[in-house]
Design a protein around this motif. Structure first.
Motif, PDB file in Angstrom:
ATOM      1  N   VAL A 164       0.800  -1.223   0.000  1.00 29.76           N
ATOM      2  CA  VAL A 164       0.000   0.000   0.000  1.00 29.76           C
ATOM      3  C   VAL A 164       0.837   1.279   0.000  1.00 29.76           C
ATOM      4  O   VAL A 164       0.316   2.353  -0.304  1.00 29.76           O
ATOM      5  N   ASN A 165       2.088   1.198   0.350  1.00 22.00           N
ATOM      6  CA  ASN A 165       2.919   2.405   0.371  1.00 22.00           C
ATOM      7  C   ASN A 165       3.786   2.536  -0.882  1.00 22.00           C
ATOM      8  O   ASN A 165       4.750   3.307  -0.904  1.00 22.00           O
ATOM      9  N   SER A 166       3.442   1.791  -1.910  1.00 21.44           N
ATOM     10  CA  SER A 166       4.266   1.768  -3.119  1.00 21.44           C
ATOM     11  C   SER A 166       3.719   2.694  -4.200  1.00 21.44           C
ATOM     12  O   SER A 166       2.561   3.118  -4.169  1.00 21.44           O
ATOM     13  N   LYS A 167       4.564   2.981  -5.185  1.00 23.96           N
ATOM     14  CA  LYS A 167       4.141   3.772  -6.339  1.00 23.96           C
ATOM     15  C   LYS A 167       3.085   3.015  -7.144  1.00 23.96           C
ATOM     16  O   LYS A 167       2.166   3.622  -7.703  1.00 23.96           O
ATOM     17  N   SER A 168       3.222   1.695  -7.193  1.00 20.65           N
ATOM     18  CA  SER A 168       2.250   0.885  -7.935  1.00 20.65           C
ATOM     19  C   SER A 168       0.861   0.999  -7.315  1.00 20.65           C
ATOM     20  O   SER A 168      -0.150   1.018  -8.026  1.00 20.65           O
ATOM     21  N   TYR A 169       0.826   1.073  -5.991  1.00 18.80           N
ATOM     22  CA  TYR A 169      -0.464   1.234  -5.310  1.00 18.80           C
ATOM     23  C   TYR A 169      -1.086   2.586  -5.658  1.00 18.80           C
ATOM     24  O   TYR A 169      -2.281   2.679  -5.964  1.00 18.80           O
ATOM     25  N   THR A 170      -0.266   3.635  -5.624  1.00 13.21           N
ATOM     26  CA  THR A 170      -0.758   4.977  -5.963  1.00 13.21           C
ATOM     27  C   THR A 170      -1.294   5.005  -7.389  1.00 13.21           C
ATOM     28  O   THR A 170      -2.351   5.594  -7.664  1.00 13.21           O
ATOM     29  N   LYS A 171      -0.576   4.358  -8.305  1.00  9.09           N
ATOM     30  CA  LYS A 171      -1.031   4.294  -9.701  1.00  9.09           C
ATOM     31  C   LYS A 171      -2.361   3.557  -9.808  1.00  9.09           C
ATOM     32  O   LYS A 171      -3.235   3.936 -10.593  1.00  9.09           O
ATOM     33  N   SER A 172      -2.517   2.508  -9.013  1.00 13.72           N
ATOM     34  CA  SER A 172      -3.768   1.740  -9.030  1.00 13.72           C
ATOM     35  C   SER A 172      -4.938   2.599  -8.566  1.00 13.72           C
ATOM     36  O   SER A 172      -6.031   2.558  -9.150  1.00 13.72           O
ATOM     37  N   VAL A 173      -4.706   3.380  -7.512  1.00  8.78           N
ATOM     38  CA  VAL A 173      -5.751   4.286  -7.015  1.00  8.78           C
ATOM     39  C   VAL A 173      -6.072   5.342  -8.064  1.00  8.78           C
ATOM     40  O   VAL A 173      -7.241   5.671  -8.304  1.00  8.78           O
ATOM     41  N   ASN A 174      -5.043   5.872  -8.717  1.00  8.45           N
ATOM     42  CA  ASN A 174      -5.254   6.875  -9.769  1.00  8.45           C
ATOM     43  C   ASN A 174      -6.108   6.311 -10.905  1.00  8.45           C
ATOM     44  O   ASN A 174      -6.975   7.006 -11.447  1.00  8.45           O
ATOM     45  N   VAL A 175      -5.846   5.059 -11.256  1.00 11.81           N
ATOM     46  CA  VAL A 175      -6.642   4.408 -12.306  1.00 11.81           C
ATOM     47  C   VAL A 175      -8.096   4.317 -11.876  1.00 11.81           C
ATOM     48  O   VAL A 175      -9.012   4.687 -12.622  1.00 11.81           O
ATOM     49  N   TRP A 176      -8.316   3.826 -10.659  1.00 11.94           N
ATOM     50  CA  TRP A 176      -9.690   3.618 -10.202  1.00 11.94           C
ATOM     51  C   TRP A 176     -10.461   4.928 -10.101  1.00 11.94           C
ATOM     52  O   TRP A 176     -11.659   4.979 -10.389  1.00 11.94           O
ATOM     53  N   CYS A 177      -9.793   5.975  -9.698  1.00 14.33           N
ATOM     54  CA  CYS A 177     -10.461   7.263  -9.480  1.00 14.33           C
ATOM     55  C   CYS A 177     -10.626   8.075 -10.767  1.00 14.33           C
ATOM     56  O   CYS A 177     -11.223   9.158 -10.746  1.00 14.33           O
ATOM     57  N   SER A 178     -10.103   7.568 -11.878  1.00 18.51           N
ATOM     58  CA  SER A 178     -10.241   8.268 -13.159  1.00 18.51           C
ATOM     59  C   SER A 178     -11.664   8.119 -13.697  1.00 18.51           C
ATOM     60  O   SER A 178     -12.349   7.129 -13.420  1.00 18.51           O
ATOM     61  N   LYS A 179     -12.090   9.092 -14.496  1.00 17.90           N
ATOM     62  CA  LYS A 179     -13.429   9.029 -15.086  1.00 17.90           C
ATOM     63  C   LYS A 179     -13.546   7.850 -16.048  1.00 17.90           C
ATOM     64  O   LYS A 179     -14.568   7.174 -16.102  1.00 17.90           O
ATOM     65  N   ASP A 180     -12.493   7.614 -16.822  1.00 18.37           N
ATOM     66  CA  ASP A 180     -12.463   6.484 -17.751  1.00 18.37           C
ATOM     67  C   ASP A 180     -11.395   5.507 -17.264  1.00 18.37           C
ATOM     68  O   ASP A 180     -10.213   5.634 -17.586  1.00 18.37           O
ATOM     69  N   ARG A 181     -11.797   4.544 -16.447  1.00 21.95           N
ATOM     70  CA  ARG A 181     -10.844   3.617 -15.831  1.00 21.95           C
ATOM     71  C   ARG A 181     -10.142   2.750 -16.869  1.00 21.95           C
ATOM     72  O   ARG A 181      -8.953   2.454 -16.734  1.00 21.95           O
ATOM     73  N   ASN A 182     -10.866   2.336 -17.880  1.00 21.59           N
ATOM     74  CA  ASN A 182     -10.263   1.478 -18.898  1.00 21.59           C
ATOM     75  C   ASN A 182      -9.126   2.192 -19.617  1.00 21.59           C
ATOM     76  O   ASN A 182      -8.033   1.643 -19.798  1.00 21.59           O
ATOM     77  N   GLN A 183      -9.380   3.432 -20.014  1.00 26.45           N
ATOM     78  CA  GLN A 183      -8.345   4.193 -20.705  1.00 26.45           C
ATOM     79  C   GLN A 183      -7.198   4.520 -19.753  1.00 26.45           C
ATOM     80  O   GLN A 183      -6.018   4.472 -20.140  1.00 26.45           O
ATOM     81  N   ALA A 184      -7.540   4.824 -18.506  1.00 34.59           N
ATOM     82  CA  ALA A 184      -6.506   5.138 -17.516  1.00 34.59           C
ATOM     83  C   ALA A 184      -5.601   3.932 -17.275  1.00 34.59           C
ATOM     84  O   ALA A 184      -4.377   4.073 -17.163  1.00 34.59           O
ATOM     85  N   LEU A 185      -6.190   2.740 -17.208  1.00 34.85           N
ATOM     86  CA  LEU A 185      -5.387   1.533 -17.003  1.00 34.85           C
ATOM     87  C   LEU A 185      -4.481   1.287 -18.207  1.00 34.85           C
ATOM     88  O   LEU A 185      -3.298   0.958 -18.051  1.00 34.85           O
ATOM     89  N   THR A 186      -5.031   1.468 -19.394  1.00 31.64           N
ATOM     90  CA  THR A 186      -4.237   1.289 -20.613  1.00 31.64           C
ATOM     91  C   THR A 186      -3.085   2.289 -20.653  1.00 31.64           C
ATOM     92  O   THR A 186      -1.946   1.930 -20.981  1.00 31.64           O
ATOM     93  N   ASP A 187      -3.369   3.536 -20.288  1.00 32.22           N
ATOM     94  CA  ASP A 187      -2.321   4.565 -20.275  1.00 32.22           C
ATOM     95  C   ASP A 187      -1.250   4.250 -19.235  1.00 32.22           C
ATOM     96  O   ASP A 187      -0.046   4.376 -19.506  1.00 32.22           O
ATOM     97  N   ALA A 188      -1.681   3.841 -18.045  1.00 32.22           N
ATOM     98  CA  ALA A 188      -0.726   3.545 -16.970  1.00 32.22           C
ATOM     99  C   ALA A 188       0.175   2.380 -17.356  1.00 32.22           C
ATOM    100  O   ALA A 188       1.386   2.396 -17.093  1.00 32.22           O
ATOM    101  N   LYS A 189      -0.402   1.370 -18.001  1.00 31.28           N
ATOM    102  CA  LYS A 189       0.389   0.212 -18.413  1.00 31.28           C
ATOM    103  C   LYS A 189       1.327   0.550 -19.575  1.00 31.28           C
ATOM    104  O   LYS A 189       2.293  -0.168 -19.829  1.00 31.28           O
ATOM    105  N   ALA A 190       1.027   1.643 -20.262  1.00 31.34           N
ATOM    106  CA  ALA A 190       1.910   2.105 -21.341  1.00 31.34           C
ATOM    107  C   ALA A 190       3.000   3.035 -20.806  1.00 31.34           C
ATOM    108  O   ALA A 190       3.802   3.568 -21.578  1.00 31.34           O
ATOM    109  N   GLY A 191       3.010   3.238 -19.494  1.00 26.51           N
ATOM    110  CA  GLY A 191       4.045   4.061 -18.876  1.00 26.51           C
ATOM    111  C   GLY A 191       3.708   5.530 -18.773  1.00 26.51           C
ATOM    112  O   GLY A 191       4.560   6.342 -18.386  1.00 26.51           O
ATOM    113  N   LYS A 192       2.473   5.901 -19.104  1.00 29.83           N
ATOM    114  CA  LYS A 192       2.074   7.303 -19.022  1.00 29.83           C
ATOM    115  C   LYS A 192       1.770   7.683 -17.570  1.00 29.83           C
ATOM    116  O   LYS A 192       1.315   6.853 -16.789  1.00 29.83           O
TER     117      LYS A 192
END
Length: 247
Positions: A164-192
């Protein structure tokens, strides 16, 4: 004293002795469980202990934490981690218990919110524990278009292995809290880089579910029949698993 009165008195004494023995037994069991819990807390955080119950072996307690099953002596001194076998029935009692824990976790999947990619004509469904920063998770997600074309619905559970204290956790929360989670997950996995967002999210619930199912690596792919495939599996091979042409 008449014989009848003596018999009644003896019966009353017998009844009270039974209740007294039961009370002593209950108190001993409570004391034993407390000793076991105190010892377990030295090696495991309290919130990871799911249950402490008497095992089929006298004087031995079964402790479950996530998908782990181990045993401890009633005084809390000795811990045994391994398979408990019933010689008479030739059953592995530990495996039976562990499988039951996984089935309980699997039963919770339909009620768990996820990031879902749904094809126009769904034929099959897979559920994937994924870590945004995991290389093979990213490789799997690069085939999301192929999954959609094959009619395979992909349900993602966010599972940052670093905690829970990792950057990966923060990125996961950012994905979930995005308006378009699918696009956010795709972007995050692309390194954006995603905007830092906060909201009520199920990421820790996803992590807890993974722990209950014994997930130790990502990606971990759960098929419709409950089978778990560890690691990256190409879309074509997954389709073969789902259609029953590959076992």
């Amino acid at each position: 004293m008449s014989t009848k009165c003596w018999a009644v008195r003896q019966r009353i004494i017998w009844i009270f002795s039974i209740f007294a023995a039961m009370g002593i037994g209950i108190n001993i069991a409570i004391a034993d469980e407390a000793a076991v819990r105190q010892s377990v807390q030295k090696i495991l955080p309290d919130d990871s202990i799911a249950s402490i119950i008497l095992s089929p072996v006298p004087g031995l307690y079964e402790v479950t934490a996530g998908s782990r099953v181990f045993y401890m002596s009633a005084d809390g001194r000795y811990l045994f981690h391994g398979n408990l076998l019933d010689v008479n029935t030739r059953k592995n009692l530990t495996k039976i218990r562990r499988d039951a824990l996984k089935q309980t976790a699997l039963s919770k999947l339909p009620q768990t919110p996820m990031v879902v990619f749904t094809p126009p004509n769904p034929k099959h469904t897979i559920t994937v524990f994924t870590d945004i920063d995991c290389g093979y998770c990213r490789k799997l997600h690069r085939e999301i278009g192929e999954f959609m074309a094959k009619g395979i619905k992909v349900q993602y559970l966010l599972y940052p292995r670093a905690g829970v204290n990792s950057k990966s956790y923060t990125k996961s929360v950012n994905v979930w809290c995005s308006k378009d989670r699918n696009q956010a997950l795709t972007d995050a996995k692309a390194g954006k880089t995603l905007p830092n967002l906060t909201c009520d999210n199920p990421v820790q619930k996803h992590m807890k579910l993974g722990e209950l199912m014994g997930i130790s690596g990502t990606p971990s792919i759960i098929l419709e029949n409950g089978r778990i495939l560890p690691g990256y599996v190409p879309a074509q091979r997954l389709e073969n698993y789902l259609s029953g042409t590959k076992k």
